[in-house]
Design an enzyme around this catalytic site. Structure first.
Site, mmCIF file in Angstrom:
data_model
loop_
_atom_site.group_PDB
_atom_site.id
_atom_site.type_symbol
_atom_site.label_atom_id
_atom_site.label_comp_id
_atom_site.label_asym_id
_atom_site.label_seq_id
_atom_site.Cartn_x
_atom_site.Cartn_y
_atom_site.Cartn_z
ATOM 1 N N GLU A 32 0.821 -1.216 0.000
ATOM 2 C CA GLU A 32 0.000 0.000 0.000
ATOM 3 C C GLU A 32 0.854 1.264 0.000
ATOM 4 O OE1 GLU A 32 -3.139 0.092 2.922
ATOM 5 O OE2 GLU A 32 -4.323 -1.357 1.807
ATOM 6 N N HIS B 297 9.805 -26.485 0.350
ATOM 7 C CA HIS B 297 9.249 -27.639 -0.368
ATOM 8 C C HIS B 297 8.101 -27.196 -1.269
ATOM 9 C CE1 HIS B 297 11.455 -30.369 2.404
ATOM 10 N NE2 HIS B 297 11.397 -29.271 3.133
ATOM 11 N N LYS C 163 -13.214 0.174 -3.324
ATOM 12 C CA LYS C 163 -14.278 0.461 -2.347
ATOM 13 C C LYS C 163 -15.430 1.204 -3.029
ATOM 14 C CE LYS C 163 -11.705 0.732 2.053
ATOM 15 N NZ LYS C 163 -11.231 1.604 3.127
HETATM 16 O O1 PA5 Z 1 -3.392 1.285 5.724
HETATM 17 C C1 PA5 Z 1 -4.501 1.716 5.460
HETATM 18 O O2 PA5 Z 1 -4.761 2.945 5.514
HETATM 19 C C2 PA5 Z 1 -5.637 0.797 5.061
HETATM 20 O O3 PA5 Z 1 -5.176 -0.514 4.958
HETATM 21 C C3 PA5 Z 1 -6.744 0.858 6.104
HETATM 22 O O4 PA5 Z 1 -6.207 0.591 7.360
HETATM 23 C C4 PA5 Z 1 -7.877 -0.140 5.799
HETATM 24 O O5 PA5 Z 1 -8.394 0.082 4.505
HETATM 25 C C5 PA5 Z 1 -8.994 -0.014 6.828
HETATM 26 O O6 PA5 Z 1 -9.497 1.284 6.835
HETATM 27 P P1 PA5 Z 1 -10.308 1.840 8.068
HETATM 28 O O7 PA5 Z 1 -9.417 1.892 9.252
HETATM 29 O O8 PA5 Z 1 -10.753 3.198 7.642
HETATM 30 O O9 PA5 Z 1 -11.468 0.894 8.289
#
Ligand code: PA5
Length: 392
Positions: free
Chosen positions: A263, A284, A384
């Site tokens: 990310e 393996h 999303k």
């Molecule tokens: O690192 C990030 O920002 C994302 O992975 C969020 O943590 C994830 O999408 C969850 O989002 P939220 O905390 O708004 O539910």
């Protein structure tokens, strides 16, 4: 203690000049990092927050025998990684933490309800946005369970929300049961916020964890060097990084690593794809590809120098494990796979907290080297949005 070796098994692929050029960019990259408005995770949390967390943890322990954590991505992986590294493989006697809200499986939720319905439950809903589908749906279901099992009033006492200030989710509970994720900290960098510290406070001394994490944040040179080596390997055509572990309890940690790097730097058609191998099991399996297949990957080995002293034929098993790991590093490097090594003297809470900080710094530096913004995740937002349109 952490030891780093980014040179022994990468030197065939990296020229001194290329490395020197990237090391010269350090001031520029650090300046970008230091002027970002998303590095709240480099500031120690307030004493008031830490005290409220410890008080809450004592309250939960007094009323419950399990905490169900609802969160996904950066809202659960940090505490999940840490807790899994230290809970016992079998017969674990730590305070039970159950993670949910990470999928939309009705089987999972049904089985979870069956499993917890006769336990004394506390719920911790963690979502910075307060809108994430998986988490909000699981919350709805488990809130109903709590209200049916206890009274509405008692259920309210057993729900703790960790989110941003003033969103709808934050209004679900009284101030006492609300924890805030600061605006200047994104999900995957939120390890030092209540998002992770509340679940961790049930089993660990969070002040010790924080102290070690902040020591880890001083590993700026090491984190920057690692970011440079990764970048240069990428430029040589190594597009995949395999995080290789030889202690299975670190497998959740590799899940955290995958999210952190994917990310943070996987944007604008750039970035290194993070994968993991859990060894010796995967020798393996993926081991064949790594040794002998398409040369698209390099590896980062997370080694643990010493662990428990089980002896077989007068030889400590952890020494055998280490010999195997060292042999694999040599074999893979003979197969033209570049290897980094990060060694922990022990699998200790301090080392893991430091390592979390080290990797967070290097992921952010790495994103700046790729010239992408480290702290957003536009790709995740696109899916999303699509889901939202299709669900309505
Ligand atoms: O690192 C990030 O920002 C994302 O992975 C969020 O943590 C994830 O999408 C969850 O989002 P939220 O905390 O708004 O539910």
């Amino acid at each position: 203690m952490l030891k780093f070796d980014f040179f022994t098994y990468t030197k065939n692929y990296i020229t001194k000049n290329d490395l020197a050029d990237l090391l010269d960019k350090k001031t520029e990259i650090l300046q970008k990092f230091n002027t970002s408005n998303m590095i709240g995770w480099t500031k120690y949390p307030s004493n008031e927050t830490i005290e409220k967390l410890i008080e809450t943890s004592n309250k939960i322990k007094a009323s419950s025998n399990c905490l169900v954590v609802l969160g996904i991505g950066g809202s659960f992986l940090g505490s999940y990684a840490f807790h899994n590294a230290f809970k016992k493989y079998f017969n674990d006697s730590s305070f039970e933490i159950i993670y949910a809200g990470t999928n939309l499986s009705s089987n999972y939720l049904n089985d979870l309800i069956d499993y917890i319905k006769n336990k004394e439950i506390t719920l911790n809903v963690i979502s910075k946005s307060g809108t994430t589908l998986e988490v909000m749906l699981a919350y709805k279901v488990l809130k109903n369970l709590l209200e049916e099992k206890y009274s509405k009033e008692e259920a309210q006492k057993r729900i703790f929300i960790t989110t941003s200030e003033d969103n709808d989710l934050s209004k679900e509970v009284e101030e006492e049961n609300l924890f805030l994720i600061p605006d200047d900290i994104g999900g995957r960098y939120s390890f030092i916020t209540p998002a992770h510290l509340l679940p961790l406070s049930l089993n660990y001394d969070i002040r010790n964890i924080l102290d070690a994490y902040f020591e880890g944040l001083t590993l700026i040179d090491e984190a920057y060097t690692y970011a440079c080596i990764r970048h240069l390997l990428f430029k040589k055509g190594f597009y995949v990084e395999n995080f290789s572990i030889y202690e299975e309890s670190l497998s959740a940690f590799t899940e955290w690593l995958k999210q952190l790097f994917a990310e943070t730097e996987g944007k604008n058609s750039k970035g290194i794809l993070p994968i993991s191998t859990i060894n010796t099991r995967d020798l393996h399996s993926l081991g064949q590809f790594i040794q002998d297949g398409n040369k698209i990957l390099f590896e980062t080995f997370i080694k643990i120098a010493k662990s428990s002293s089980l002896t077989i034929n007068n030889k400590e098993l952890h020494i055998i494990n280490n010999i195997v790991e060292d042999s694999v590093i040599k074999a893979h490097s003979k197969g033209n796979v570049a290897c980094n090594i990060i060694e922990l003297d022990y699998l200790s809470q301090e080392n893991i907290a430091k390592l979390l900080a080290f990797f967070e710094l290097s992921a952010a530096y790495s994103a700046y080297l790729f010239e992408v913004e480290p702290f957003n995740q536009p790709g995740v937002e696109i899916y999303k949005k699509e889901v939202k349109e299709n669900l309505n």
